[in-house]
Design an enzyme around this catalytic site. Structure first.
Site, PDB file in Angstrom:
ATOM      1  N   TYR A  61      10.165 -29.674  -3.239  1.00 26.28           N
ATOM      2  CA  TYR A  61      10.280 -28.765  -4.372  1.00 26.28           C
ATOM      3  C   TYR A  61       9.871 -29.470  -5.658  1.00 26.28           C
ATOM      4  O   TYR A  61       9.928 -30.689  -5.776  1.00 26.28           O
ATOM      5  CB  TYR A  61      11.719 -28.250  -4.516  1.00 26.28           C
ATOM      6  N   PHE A  72      11.743 -30.931 -14.545  1.00 26.17           N
ATOM      7  CA  PHE A  72      13.021 -31.636 -14.650  1.00 26.17           C
ATOM      8  C   PHE A  72      13.416 -32.312 -13.351  1.00 26.17           C
ATOM      9  O   PHE A  72      14.310 -33.155 -13.332  1.00 26.17           O
ATOM     10  CB  PHE A  72      14.139 -30.694 -15.120  1.00 26.17           C
ATOM     11  N   ASP A  73      12.760 -31.964 -12.221  1.00 25.27           N
ATOM     12  CA  ASP A  73      13.106 -32.606 -10.948  1.00 25.27           C
ATOM     13  C   ASP A  73      11.997 -32.339  -9.937  1.00 25.27           C
ATOM     14  O   ASP A  73      11.348 -31.286  -9.983  1.00 25.27           O
ATOM     15  CB  ASP A  73      14.436 -32.059 -10.424  1.00 25.27           C
ATOM     16  N   ILE A  92      22.171 -24.515  -5.716  1.00 26.19           N
ATOM     17  CA  ILE A  92      22.319 -23.339  -6.581  1.00 26.19           C
ATOM     18  C   ILE A  92      22.102 -22.052  -5.774  1.00 26.19           C
ATOM     19  O   ILE A  92      21.426 -22.050  -4.741  1.00 26.19           O
ATOM     20  CB  ILE A  92      21.347 -23.392  -7.783  1.00 26.19           C
ATOM     21  N   TYR A 118      21.901 -22.611 -13.129  1.00 23.99           N
ATOM     22  CA  TYR A 118      22.985 -23.485 -13.585  1.00 23.99           C
ATOM     23  C   TYR A 118      23.892 -22.836 -14.635  1.00 23.99           C
ATOM     24  O   TYR A 118      24.676 -23.527 -15.286  1.00 23.99           O
ATOM     25  CB  TYR A 118      22.390 -24.794 -14.130  1.00 23.99           C
ATOM     26  N   PHE A 135      11.108 -22.883  -9.396  1.00 20.40           N
ATOM     27  CA  PHE A 135      11.067 -23.893  -8.338  1.00 20.40           C
ATOM     28  C   PHE A 135       9.914 -23.575  -7.403  1.00 20.40           C
ATOM     29  O   PHE A 135       9.901 -22.507  -6.780  1.00 20.40           O
ATOM     30  CB  PHE A 135      12.367 -23.901  -7.525  1.00 20.40           C
TER      31      PHE A 135
END
Length: 335
Positions: A61, A72-73, A92, A118, A135
Site C-alpha cells: 500500500y 504519509f506511509d 482502520i 483516523y 490508499f
C-alpha cells in the site's frame, strides 16, 4: 432599488468541478452509502473470491493525504508486504471494509473519509484530524481462517481436504513444489484426523494462518471417537499423501516423502503409487535393500510393471556400487 444578485456557486464552480473530476471512476462502497469510503479499481483482480473477515491478507500500500497528495506511509518503500488479519479491527475501518471487496491480484485506490480513517483526532504528526485519505492497495493473497480438524464434522473435513487437493494440484502443475506440499499436507492432516492413533500423528509443525491453537477446548483427556474413513475419503486421503510425497521428492525432502508414503500404505498396503514413491525416496537415501523390497511388493501386485522392474534393477546396481566404493575405501585405508 434593484436588489443585487450574488452567485457564489459560480465562484465555487471550478472547485466543484475539480472535486468531481477527482472522484471520477470511484464507487461508493461504504456500509452506510454515505460516501465515506470510495473505491477505484486500477488493475482488475482474478476470479470471483474475496477475503472473508478473519482472513490473513498480504498487501502493498501507499497512503497519501487526498488534500495535497503528500505521502504519509508506504509498505513499498519498506520493501516488505504488509500482513494482517482483515475485518477484525486490527486496521482502520476503511481497510477492513475495502479490502474485503478486493479480488486476488487487484490494485485499487481506497478513499477513506475520517470516519473510515483516523477520525477527528487524526494520527499526528503526519495525518491531521478529519483528513480524507487515499490508499493505493494491491492485494496479493490471503488465507482464510479454518477450524481445527477436531472442531469439524467428517463431512467438513472431507470438503476442506478436497479443496486443498485442488489447490495442491494447481501448484504442482505450476511446479510450485512448496505450495503443493503445503496444500496436500494440510488436506491430509484434516481428512486423516483420528485415523493414525493420537491426534497430531501426521503433524510436521503446522500453524494455521500464523495463529496458534487455543489448546483447551473443554474436552479434557477424552478424545472424540472418529469413525473409519469412507471408501471415497480413503481414496482422497491416499491421493493427498502420495501427491505430497511426489512434491517432496521434487523438493529433495526424501525422509518426509517416505513418511507420507508410509501413511498412505497404512490405509492401502498394496497401493502401487505409494510403494513406488517410497522406493524412490529410499533409493535417494541410500536404502537400496529397502527400495528393492518395495519394488518386489509392486511386482507382486503388478507383475508386468516396467517401472518397478527398473527400480529393482537400479537398487541392485546401486547396492553393488556402494559395496565396491566401500571396498575401495577399505583398501585405501588398510592397503
Amino acid at each position: 432599488a434593484m436588489s443585487r444578485w450574488h452567485f457564489p456557486s459560480l465562484r465555487l464552480l471550478p472547485f466543484a468541478l475539480a472535486a468531481m473530476a477527482d472522484d471520477a471512476g470511484f464507487v461508493d462502497i461504504s456500509e452506510e452509502q454515505d460516501g465515506g469510503l470510495l473505491k477505484k479499481i486500477l488493475v482488475e483482480g482474478s476470479g470471483e473470491e474475496t477475503p472473508t473477515p478473519g482472513s490473513d491478507v498480504q498487501v502493498h500500500y501507499v497512503g497519501t493525504l487526498q488534500a495535497d497528495g503528500s505521502k504519509f506511509d508506504s509498505s513499498r518503500d519498506r520493501g516488505d508486504r504488509f500482513k494482517f488479519e482483515v475485518g477484525v479491527g486490527q486496521v482502520i475501518r476503511g481497510w477492513d471494509v475495502g479490502i474485503c471487496t478486493m479480488k486476488k491480484g487487484e490494485k485499487a485506490v481506497l478513499r477513506a473519509k475520517s470516519h473510515y480513517g483516523y477520525g477527528d483526532r487524526g494520527s499526528p504528526p503526519t495525518i491531521p484530524g478529519g483528513a480524507t485519505l487515499d490508499f493505493e492497495v494491491e492485494l496479493f493473497e490471503w488465507r482464510e481462517k479454518v477450524k481445527e480438524p477436531d472442531e469439524m464434522s467428517a463431512e467438513e473435513r472431507s470438503s476442506h481436504a478436497s479443496k486443498q487437493k485442488d489447490i495442491g494440484n494447481a501448484a504442482f502443475k505450476a511446479q510450485d513444489w512448496a505450495s503443493a506440499v503445503e496444500a496436500y499436507d494440510e488436506g491430509a492432516r484434516y481428512i486423516t484426523h483420528g485415523q493414525f492413533g493420537p491426534p497430531g500423528g501426521h503433524g510436521n509443525g503446522h500453524s494455521h494462518g500464523g495463529m496458534p491453537c487455543s489448546g483447551d477446548r473443554g474436552g479434557g483427556d477424552e478424545e472424540e471417537e472418529v469413525p473409519p474413513l469412507s471408501d471415497e475419503d480413503k481414496t482422497v486421503a491416499i491421493a493427498l499423501l502420495t501427491n505430497c510425497a511426489m512434491a517432496r521428492l521434487k523438493q529433495g525432502d526424501f525422509d518426509l516423502a517416505k513418511f507420507d508414503c508410509g501413511r498412505a500404505l497404512e490405509l492401502d498396503p498394496k497401493n502401487v503409487k505409494a510403494l513406488f514413491r517410497r522406493g524412490k525416496a529410499k533409493m535417494a537415501l541410500g536404502e537400496h535393500d529397502a527400495a528393492g523390497a518395495d519394488a518386489a511388493l509392486i511386482l507382486e501386485v503388478e507383475p508386468d510393471s516396467k517401472d518397478a522392474d527398473l527400480l529393482r534393477k537400479q537398487a541392485e546396481v546401486e547396492k553393488k556400487r556402494a559395496k565396491q566404493k566401500e571396498k575401495a575405501m577399505c583398501s585405501k585405508m588398510f592397503g
